[in-house]
Design an enzyme around this catalytic site. Structure first.
Site, PDB file in Angstrom:
ATOM      1  N   TYR A 183      -1.235  -9.183   6.886  1.00  0.00           N
ATOM      2  CA  TYR A 183       0.129  -9.309   7.407  1.00  0.00           C
ATOM      3  C   TYR A 183       0.376 -10.760   7.816  1.00  0.00           C
ATOM      4  CZ  TYR A 183       0.188  -4.297   7.228  1.00  0.00           C
ATOM      5  OH  TYR A 183       0.128  -3.009   6.754  1.00  0.00           O
ATOM      6  N   SER A 184       1.527 -11.292   7.407  1.00  0.00           N
ATOM      7  CA  SER A 184       1.882 -12.663   7.780  1.00  0.00           C
ATOM      8  C   SER A 184       2.110 -12.730   9.281  1.00  0.00           C
ATOM      9  CB  SER A 184       3.183 -13.098   7.107  1.00  0.00           C
ATOM     10  OG  SER A 184       3.136 -12.873   5.736  1.00  0.00           O
ATOM     11  N   CYS A 361       8.818 -16.071   0.465  1.00  0.00           N
ATOM     12  CA  CYS A 361       7.965 -15.018   1.029  1.00  0.00           C
ATOM     13  C   CYS A 361       8.699 -13.681   1.044  1.00  0.00           C
ATOM     14  CB  CYS A 361       7.532 -15.396   2.445  1.00  0.00           C
ATOM     15  SG  CYS A 361       6.261 -14.289   3.098  1.00  0.00           S
ATOM     16  N   GLU A 401       4.306 -16.790  -1.168  1.00  0.00           N
ATOM     17  CA  GLU A 401       3.481 -15.661  -0.732  1.00  0.00           C
ATOM     18  C   GLU A 401       4.320 -14.394  -0.888  1.00  0.00           C
ATOM     19  OE1 GLU A 401       0.153 -16.140   2.012  1.00  0.00           O
ATOM     20  OE2 GLU A 401       1.535 -15.159   3.409  1.00  0.00           O
ATOM     21  N   TYR A 403       4.324 -10.110  -2.016  1.00  0.00           N
ATOM     22  CA  TYR A 403       3.417  -8.961  -2.022  1.00  0.00           C
ATOM     23  C   TYR A 403       4.163  -7.694  -2.410  1.00  0.00           C
ATOM     24  CZ  TYR A 403       5.330  -9.366   2.766  1.00  0.00           C
ATOM     25  OH  TYR A 403       6.138  -9.550   3.862  1.00  0.00           O
TER      26      TYR A 403
HETATM   27  P1  FAD Z   1      -1.024   1.838   1.322  1.00  0.00           P
HETATM   28  O1  FAD Z   1      -1.365   3.131   1.936  1.00  0.00           O
HETATM   29  O2  FAD Z   1      -2.106   0.873   1.026  1.00  0.00           O
HETATM   30  O3  FAD Z   1      -0.189   2.105   0.030  1.00  0.00           O
HETATM   31  C1  FAD Z   1       0.069   1.069  -0.871  1.00  0.00           C
HETATM   32  C2  FAD Z   1      -0.065   1.639  -2.255  1.00  0.00           C
HETATM   33  O4  FAD Z   1       0.949   2.618  -2.465  1.00  0.00           O
HETATM   34  C3  FAD Z   1       0.163   0.611  -3.354  1.00  0.00           C
HETATM   35  O5  FAD Z   1      -1.019  -0.091  -3.628  1.00  0.00           O
HETATM   36  C4  FAD Z   1       0.606   1.470  -4.494  1.00  0.00           C
HETATM   37  O6  FAD Z   1      -0.508   2.025  -5.124  1.00  0.00           O
HETATM   38  C5  FAD Z   1       1.356   2.599  -3.808  1.00  0.00           C
HETATM   39  N1  FAD Z   1       2.800   2.388  -3.859  1.00  0.00           N
HETATM   40  C6  FAD Z   1       3.523   1.549  -3.077  1.00  0.00           C
HETATM   41  N2  FAD Z   1       4.827   1.655  -3.387  1.00  0.00           N
HETATM   42  C7  FAD Z   1       4.925   2.548  -4.382  1.00  0.00           C
HETATM   43  C8  FAD Z   1       6.007   3.060  -5.141  1.00  0.00           C
HETATM   44  N3  FAD Z   1       7.252   2.662  -4.914  1.00  0.00           N
HETATM   45  N4  FAD Z   1       5.731   3.985  -6.085  1.00  0.00           N
HETATM   46  C9  FAD Z   1       4.473   4.400  -6.317  1.00  0.00           C
HETATM   47  N5  FAD Z   1       3.405   3.947  -5.625  1.00  0.00           N
HETATM   48  C10 FAD Z   1       3.624   3.025  -4.679  1.00  0.00           C
HETATM   49  N6  FAD Z   1       3.719  -6.256   4.918  1.00  0.00           N
HETATM   50  C11 FAD Z   1       4.568  -6.267   5.973  1.00  0.00           C
HETATM   51  O7  FAD Z   1       5.166  -5.225   6.308  1.00  0.00           O
HETATM   52  N7  FAD Z   1       4.768  -7.406   6.708  1.00  0.00           N
HETATM   53  C12 FAD Z   1       4.148  -8.577   6.409  1.00  0.00           C
HETATM   54  O8  FAD Z   1       4.371  -9.600   7.081  1.00  0.00           O
HETATM   55  C13 FAD Z   1       3.239  -8.575   5.306  1.00  0.00           C
HETATM   56  N8  FAD Z   1       2.583  -9.704   4.980  1.00  0.00           N
HETATM   57  C14 FAD Z   1       1.730  -9.709   3.920  1.00  0.00           C
HETATM   58  C15 FAD Z   1       1.069 -10.901   3.601  1.00  0.00           C
HETATM   59  C16 FAD Z   1       0.218 -10.927   2.527  1.00  0.00           C
HETATM   60  C17 FAD Z   1      -0.495 -12.235   2.192  1.00  0.00           C
HETATM   61  C18 FAD Z   1       0.008  -9.762   1.750  1.00  0.00           C
HETATM   62  C19 FAD Z   1      -0.912  -9.778   0.569  1.00  0.00           C
HETATM   63  C20 FAD Z   1       0.645  -8.582   2.065  1.00  0.00           C
HETATM   64  C21 FAD Z   1       1.514  -8.528   3.155  1.00  0.00           C
HETATM   65  N9  FAD Z   1       2.160  -7.351   3.521  1.00  0.00           N
HETATM   66  C22 FAD Z   1       3.040  -7.368   4.572  1.00  0.00           C
HETATM   67  C23 FAD Z   1       1.907  -6.069   2.826  1.00  0.00           C
HETATM   68  C24 FAD Z   1       0.765  -5.322   3.550  1.00  0.00           C
HETATM   69  O9  FAD Z   1      -0.441  -6.019   3.370  1.00  0.00           O
HETATM   70  C25 FAD Z   1       0.530  -3.907   3.009  1.00  0.00           C
HETATM   71  O10 FAD Z   1       0.340  -3.995   1.622  1.00  0.00           O
HETATM   72  C26 FAD Z   1       1.664  -2.948   3.292  1.00  0.00           C
HETATM   73  O11 FAD Z   1       1.861  -2.808   4.689  1.00  0.00           O
HETATM   74  C27 FAD Z   1       1.332  -1.558   2.710  1.00  0.00           C
HETATM   75  O12 FAD Z   1       0.109  -1.142   3.212  1.00  0.00           O
HETATM   76  P2  FAD Z   1      -0.136   0.384   3.588  1.00  0.00           P
HETATM   77  O13 FAD Z   1      -1.535   0.541   4.018  1.00  0.00           O
HETATM   78  O14 FAD Z   1       0.928   0.860   4.497  1.00  0.00           O
HETATM   79  O15 FAD Z   1       0.103   1.093   2.193  1.00  0.00           O
END
Ligand code: FAD
Length: 403
Positions: A183-184, A361, A401, A403
Site C-alpha cells: 500500500y502506498s 499512480c 506506480e 496496480y
Molecule cells: P485479494 O484477495 O488479493 O484479491 C485480489 C485478486 O482478486 C486479484 O489478484 C485477482 O485475481 C482477483 N480480482 C480482482 N479484481 C477482479 C475482477 N474484477 N474480476 C475477477 N477477479 C478479480 N491499494 C489500495 O487500496 N491503496 C493503495 O494505496 C495501494 N497501493 C499499492 C501500491 C503498490 C505498489 C501496489 C503493487 C499495490 C497497491 N494497492 C493499493 C493494491 C493492494 O496491494 C492490493 O492489491 C489490493 O488491496 C487488493 O488486495 P486484497 O488482498 O484485498 O485482494
C-alpha cells in the site's frame, strides 16, 4: 473481529511446529502480572517465557493486552533470533544505528539513504491502528478508508512516495499464511501526528463479481484493513519503493496524475509541500494534480485539496475528472485521459522543462489513455512520445506506480 496471526504467518517452515521459543518480556513484573505465566524467570527486569510455536500468536496477544512489551524472541536452544518484535529492529536498522545515524524520518536525503526493507515478511513490525475513517461521501461508490498506524517502539521510518506491506492474518485457500499486500504511504515522513511515529494509508476495499459464480468477492487484505478496529495490531513490512520519490529540488514542477487511491503518495507530497513547515524544504515550484474519480463523493481528501488550492493558488493547481458526472468533448464519460488531452499542450510545455517531474499512480488501466493523449501532443510538436518518455525516465522525471 480481527485476530492477528503474526508468528504463524511468518515462519514458513512446517518443522517449526514442535519448536519452543523464548520471549523476553518487559513491563510485566512491575504490574505484578507474572503469576500465571509459563516458566517465568526474572533477570534484570526482564521476564523470560517459553512458548510453543503453535501458541506464539495467542501468547503475544495476551502479553500485549497485559501492557507488556516483547523485546526479543529466540528459539529455545537455537542461536538465530526470530526477528519479529515491534521493538527489535532488523539488521539494516541496527546497522544504521551503529553508524551513528539518527533514526528520525527526516534523515533520508540522497537516494542511497532511502530506507528499505527495515522489516521483512518473516519479521514484521507490529503496529497499532490508531485511526480508521471513511473517505467516500454519501452517494459515492465503494469503501475507501484512511488508516493510521502507530509505529512507536520500532524503527520503521520512510519517505514520501514509498509503500509498506501489510500481512493480513489467517491463511489462504491452500492453508498457507497470507502473503503481504503493498500500500502506498499517504502520510509524509513525519506522519499525520507530526511526531515521526505514525504511517497512514488510503485503502479501497476490493469488491468484484466472480466471473463464473457471479457472487460478490471481497479482497482479503483490503477488507481486513477497511474494517480494522482502532486499537488492533497490524503486521507491517517495508518500507519499499524508490520509484515515486519526491525530488528535493524546491523549484521542481510536480505533475501528479491519480485515479482513486492513487492519490495516496500525492497526499504525502502535498502535505510536505504545503501543510508542513520545514527548515530545509520550502516548495516553490508548481504542483498540478489531475485526479480521476467516478463521483464527486469519491474525491478523496477533497476539503484538504481545495483548501491548499485556495491558499496557494500560484503553486497548486487542482483538476478533477469525474467520470460519472462530467462529460468529455465527445459527450462520453470524463476519464483522466480526457483531462490530460484537454491540457496536453500545457502539460507538454511543462514537461520540456528539465525541472518537471511527472507521476502517475492508481489503476493500471490509466496508462494507455494518458500515453495516447500525450502521444498526440508530442506528434503535433514533431516528437515521438515513447522516445521522449524514455528520455524522461532516464532523467528520473517520469514515475509510474499502477496496480
Ligand atoms: P485479494 O484477495 O488479493 O484479491 C485480489 C485478486 O482478486 C486479484 O489478484 C485477482 O485475481 C482477483 N480480482 C480482482 N479484481 C477482479 C475482477 N474484477 N474480476 C475477477 N477477479 C478479480 N491499494 C489500495 O487500496 N491503496 C493503495 O494505496 C495501494 N497501493 C499499492 C501500491 C503498490 C505498489 C501496489 C503493487 C499495490 C497497491 N494497492 C493499493 C493494491 C493492494 O496491494 C492490493 O492489491 C489490493 O488491496 C487488493 O488486495 P486484497 O488482498 O484485498 O485482494
Amino acid at each position: 473481529m480481527y485476530s492477528p496471526s503474526l508468528v504463524a504467518n511468518s515462519g514458513g517452515s512446517s518443522n517449526n511446529d514442535n519448536r519452543l521459543f523464548v520471549y523476553e518480556v518487559v513491563g510485566l513484573a512491575k504490574n505484578g502480572n507474572t503469576d500465571n505465566l509459563n516458566y517465568p524467570v526474572r533477570q534484570g527486569g526482564s521476564v523470560f517465557i517459553t512458548v510453543p510455536y503453535g501458541r506464539m500468536n495467542q501468547e503475544m496477544r495476551r502479553l500485549t493486552r497485559m501492557g507488556a512489551k516483547i523485546v526479543s524472541i529466540k528459539p529455545l536452544n537455537g542461536e538465530i533470533p526470530l526477528q519479529m518484535t515491534a521493538s527489535q529492529p532488523t539488521q539494516q536498522a541496527t546497522k544504521e544505528t551503529e553508524k551513528g545515524k539518527s533514526m528520525t524520518q527526516a534523515k533520508a536525503k540522497a537516494k542511497g539513504d532511502i530506507p528499505v526493507n527495515i522489516y521483512r515478511p518473516n519479521s514484521p513490525f507490529i503496529g497499532k491502528c490508531v485511526e480508521n475513517y471513511p473517505l467516500v461521501g454519501e452517494g459515492g461508490s465503494g469503501i475507501v478508508q484512511h488508516l493510521t498506524f502507530d509505529l512507536s517502539g520500532g524503527d520503521l521510518h520512510y519517505v514520501e512516495g514509498q509503500s509498506i506491506g501489510i500481512i493480513p492474518p489467517g491463511t489462504d485457500d491452500k492453508g498457507k499464511p497470507h502473503k503481504l499486500r503493498l500500500y502506498s504511504i499517504a502520510s509524509t515522513r513525519h506522519g499525520d501526528k507530526k511526531d515521526d511515529k505514525t504511517v497512514s494509508l488510503c485503502v479501497r476495499q476490493l469488491e468484484y463479481e466472480h466471473p463464473e459464480t457471479k457472487e460478490t468477492v471481497y479482497g482479503v487484505c483490503s477488507t481486513y484493513l477497511c474494517h480494522l478496529e482502532v486499537g488492533a495490531d497490524v503486521a507491517i513490512t517495508g518500507p519499499v519503493g524508490k520509484e515515486m520519490l519526491l525530488p528535493e529540488d524546491e523549484d521542481a514542477n510536480i505533475i501528479m496524475l491519480a485515479t482513486g487511491t492513487g492519490i495516496a503518495p500525492f497526499r504525502a507530497f502535498l502535505w510536505r509541500m504545503f501543510k508542513e513547515q520545514h527548515e530545509d524544504y520550502k516548495f516553490k515550484g508548481l504542483a498540478w494534480l489531475i485526479f480521476g474519480v467516478p463521483y464527486s463523493a469519491n474525491i478523496l481528501y477533497k476539503e484538504d485539496l481545495e483548501e491548499i488550492e485556495k491558499t496557494y493558488p500560484d503553486n497548486f493547481r487542482l483538476t478533477y475528472a469525474i467520470s460519472r458526472e462530467q462529460k468529455n468533448a465527445e459527450g462520453g464519460r470524463m476519464y483522466i485521459q480526457h483531462r490530460v488531452g484537454e491540457y496536453a499542450e500545457e502539460l507538454w510545455k511543462l514537461m520540456q522543462n528539465p525541472k518537471t517531474h511527472t507521476y502517475m499512480c492508481g489503476l493500471k488501466g490509466m496508462e494507455d489513455g494518458i500515453d495516447q493523449a500525450l502521444g498526440a501532443m508530442a506528434a503535433q510538436n514533431g516528437a515521438d512520445w515513447s522516445e521522449f518518455q524514455k528520455q524522461m525516465k532516464k532523467e528520473h522525471r517520469w514515475h509510474v506506480e499502477t496496480y
